[in-house]
Design a protein around this motif. Structure first.
Motif, mmCIF file in Angstrom:
data_model
loop_
_atom_site.group_PDB
_atom_site.id
_atom_site.type_symbol
_atom_site.label_atom_id
_atom_site.label_comp_id
_atom_site.label_asym_id
_atom_site.label_seq_id
_atom_site.Cartn_x
_atom_site.Cartn_y
_atom_site.Cartn_z
ATOM 1 N N LYS A 165 55.358 13.925 -23.049
ATOM 2 C CA LYS A 165 56.640 15.072 -23.334
ATOM 3 C C LYS A 165 56.934 15.498 -21.831
ATOM 4 O O LYS A 165 58.225 16.072 -21.696
ATOM 5 C CB LYS A 165 56.089 15.944 -24.331
ATOM 6 C CG LYS A 165 56.079 15.411 -25.681
ATOM 7 C CD LYS A 165 55.453 16.275 -26.623
ATOM 8 C CE LYS A 165 55.408 16.058 -27.974
ATOM 9 N NZ LYS A 165 54.728 16.974 -29.189
ATOM 10 N N ARG A 168 59.067 13.178 -20.097
ATOM 11 C CA ARG A 168 60.161 12.970 -20.585
ATOM 12 C C ARG A 168 61.112 14.338 -20.139
ATOM 13 O O ARG A 168 62.228 14.096 -19.929
ATOM 14 C CB ARG A 168 60.440 12.614 -21.943
ATOM 15 C CG ARG A 168 60.151 11.581 -22.571
ATOM 16 C CD ARG A 168 60.042 11.162 -24.042
ATOM 17 N NE ARG A 168 59.330 11.956 -24.882
ATOM 18 C CZ ARG A 168 58.025 11.810 -25.241
ATOM 19 N NH1 ARG A 168 57.416 10.692 -24.764
ATOM 20 N NH2 ARG A 168 57.330 12.624 -25.865
ATOM 21 N N THR A 171 62.232 13.847 -16.714
ATOM 22 C CA THR A 171 63.172 13.111 -16.522
ATOM 23 C C THR A 171 64.543 13.363 -16.787
ATOM 24 O O THR A 171 65.823 13.368 -16.128
ATOM 25 C CB THR A 171 62.993 11.638 -17.404
ATOM 26 O OG1 THR A 171 61.749 11.178 -16.828
ATOM 27 C CG2 THR A 171 64.141 10.717 -17.212
ATOM 28 N N ALA A 172 64.927 14.322 -18.000
ATOM 29 C CA ALA A 172 65.771 14.885 -18.529
ATOM 30 C C ALA A 172 66.300 16.092 -17.667
ATOM 31 O O ALA A 172 67.586 16.177 -17.394
ATOM 32 C CB ALA A 172 65.714 15.739 -19.934
#
Length: 175
Positions: A165, A168, A171-172
């Motif tokens: 998580k 991610r 990355t976002a």
């Protein structure tokens, strides 16, 4: 696909067909797992590469005490073809063929901490519902996940770990 897997495939299929014909999936699974484990040992793999090792000695080295005559013949065929080092790949492919035939999904649940029996049963129930098949679950612990779990069921990977998580989220935010 690696050359080892390509070479192992016909032997795995032959082992599976023989086990199916004998109605002996479990004994073949156990025998292949034993032989693969022994063959994977670096000392044994070096010995298997020695051309002076005779077929009967190689079979005696790799065969479990409780084995069928057919399994011994199978190992002899592998020895004659100099394919004994492929036993780990053969065993893995055999397990896949058996799982498909028995309509079982094999999954590995890697969690940050040891799962309680209740947690493991809840995961099994959720996977049975998702796949509509029986599920064979093995577990592993990886503290680097920080929290949560990663479920690997062949083509499906569910990453519910805190580490995943965070990756991610990073990355976002970077995009």
């Amino acid at each position: 696909m690696s050359q080892a897997l390509t070479l192992a495939r016909p032997y795995a299929r032959a082992a599976f067909a023989t086990a199916r014909d004998e109605g002996a999936f479990a004994p073949w699974t156990d025998a292949l797992a034993f032989s693969a484990h022994v063959a994977a040992d670096p000392r044994v793999s070096a010995l298997l590469a020695n051309p002076e090792l005779g077929r009967d000695d190689a079979v005696a080295l790799l065969a479990p005490d409780q084995r069928s005559e057919t399994f011994s013949r199978f190992l002899s065929i592998l020895a004659d073809a100099r394919r004994l080092p492929l036993l780990p790949e053969i065993a893995g492919m055999y397990d896949q063929l058996r799982a498909e035939a028995e309509h079982v999904v094999k999954a590995t649940v890697t969690s940050a901490n040891e799962l309680s029996p209740g947690e493991l049963e809840a995961i099994k129930a959720a996977l049975r519902k998702r796949f509509g098949r029986e599920v064979d679950v093995s577990t592993a612990v990886d503290a680097s996940l920080i929290g949560g779990a990663v479920i690997d069921a062949g083509d499906v990977v569910i990453d519910g770990s805190l580490k995943g998580k965070l990756a991610r989220l990073q990355t976002a935010l970077a995009n």
